[in-house]
Design a protein around this motif. Structure first.
Motif, PDB file in Angstrom:
ATOM      1  N   GLY A 158       0.792  -1.232   0.000  1.00 25.78           N
ATOM      2  CA  GLY A 158       0.000   0.000   0.000  1.00 25.78           C
ATOM      3  C   GLY A 158       0.816   1.269   0.000  1.00 25.78           C
ATOM      4  O   GLY A 158       0.346   2.313   0.459  1.00 25.78           O
ATOM      5  N   SER A 160       1.507   3.416  -2.206  1.00 27.35           N
ATOM      6  CA  SER A 160       0.947   4.572  -2.908  1.00 27.35           C
ATOM      7  C   SER A 160      -0.075   5.319  -2.062  1.00 27.35           C
ATOM      8  O   SER A 160      -0.301   6.510  -2.284  1.00 27.35           O
ATOM      9  CB  SER A 160       0.305   4.143  -4.232  1.00 27.35           C
ATOM     10  OG  SER A 160      -0.772   3.260  -3.993  1.00 27.35           O
ATOM     11  N   SER A 161      -0.661   4.648  -1.083  1.00 27.92           N
ATOM     12  CA  SER A 161      -1.661   5.325  -0.240  1.00 27.92           C
ATOM     13  C   SER A 161      -1.048   5.906   1.030  1.00 27.92           C
ATOM     14  O   SER A 161      -1.257   7.079   1.340  1.00 27.92           O
ATOM     15  CB  SER A 161      -2.809   4.375   0.109  1.00 27.92           C
ATOM     16  OG  SER A 161      -2.329   3.254   0.831  1.00 27.92           O
ATOM     17  N   HIS A 162      -0.258   5.129   1.755  1.00 25.33           N
ATOM     18  CA  HIS A 162       0.286   5.634   3.034  1.00 25.33           C
ATOM     19  C   HIS A 162       1.706   6.167   2.927  1.00 25.33           C
ATOM     20  O   HIS A 162       2.227   6.722   3.885  1.00 25.33           O
ATOM     21  CB  HIS A 162       0.209   4.549   4.115  1.00 25.33           C
ATOM     22  CG  HIS A 162       0.882   3.258   3.746  1.00 25.33           C
ATOM     23  ND1 HIS A 162       2.219   3.141   3.493  1.00 25.33           N
ATOM     24  CD2 HIS A 162       0.368   2.010   3.590  1.00 25.33           C
ATOM     25  CE1 HIS A 162       2.523   1.895   3.219  1.00 25.33           C
ATOM     26  NE2 HIS A 162       1.411   1.179   3.247  1.00 25.33           N
TER      27      HIS A 162
END
Length: 199
Positions: A158, A160-162
């Motif tokens: 993840g 790209s999100s966090h």
């Protein structure tokens, strides 16, 4: 130094992005703004929306007298520790400027050693000094793009999100998948997921 005296000198703002995450590099930027080409809306990158940072980033590159962006990789972070790796990146960013500054304004309360110019640490400088704000935006936008690229190379975490921060989603992925090459093994939450040595 008086404001009038400073206005006659090249002043570089220096800031970083990515000291706290468990994965990915630290990005450090140094920027010398052109007083003849002001940029409206400069502020601490953390206080700006992603869209606003993305809009300001090309303006900074276009209008600054000089800028540099240095990537401090995970290997250097683990070897030097995060503080010294960041200080090294700040010194390198100043060296790589096309124009040598007379003064560096560095966000935070520590200064790198052996700088070629005068320097002053500015606590909260990314919200107080436009040149530091500009550096924070360049560092943040560049790092976010790198983390999106790392997400493609290391799917499942993840990134790209966090962006590598220790969110519940990220910590869960670390427990399930173990660390990848992008993780900082010197950071305790990553160390906790490493398999004990058989030797």
């Amino acid at each position: 130094m008086t404001k009038a005296a400073r206005s006659r000198l090249h002043v570089a703002g220096v800031d970083e992005a990515g000291r706290g995450p468990l994965a990915g590099p630290v990005l450090v930027a140094a920027v010398i703004l052109d007083p003849k080409k002001p940029i409206d809306g400069l502020a601490d990158s953390k206080q700006l929306t992603e869209a606003r940072r993305e809009a300001l980033e090309p303006l900074i590159r276009e209008r600054a007298l000089a800028y540099s962006i240095v990537e401090v990789d995970v290997e250097a972070i683990d070897r030097l520790n995060i503080f010294h790796a960041t200080m090294h990146g700040m010194a390198q960013a100043l060296v790589q400027l096309a124009i040598e500054p007379a003064l560096a304004l560095i966000d935070g309360n520590h200064l790198p050693k052996n700088l070629r110019c005068d320097a002053r640490a500015v606590v909260g400088g990314d919200a107080l000094e436009p040149a530091i704000s500009a550096a924070s935006i360049l560092a943040k936008v560049t790092r976010d793009r790198l983390m999106v690229a790392l997400d493609e190379r290391h799917p499942g975490y993840g990134f790209s999100s966090h962006k590598g921060y220790g969110t519940p989603e990220h910590l869960d992925a670390l427990r399930r998948l173990g660390p990848c090459l992008a993780h900082r093994r010197s950071f305790a939450p990553v160390q906790a997921t490493l398999q004990p040595s058989l030797f």
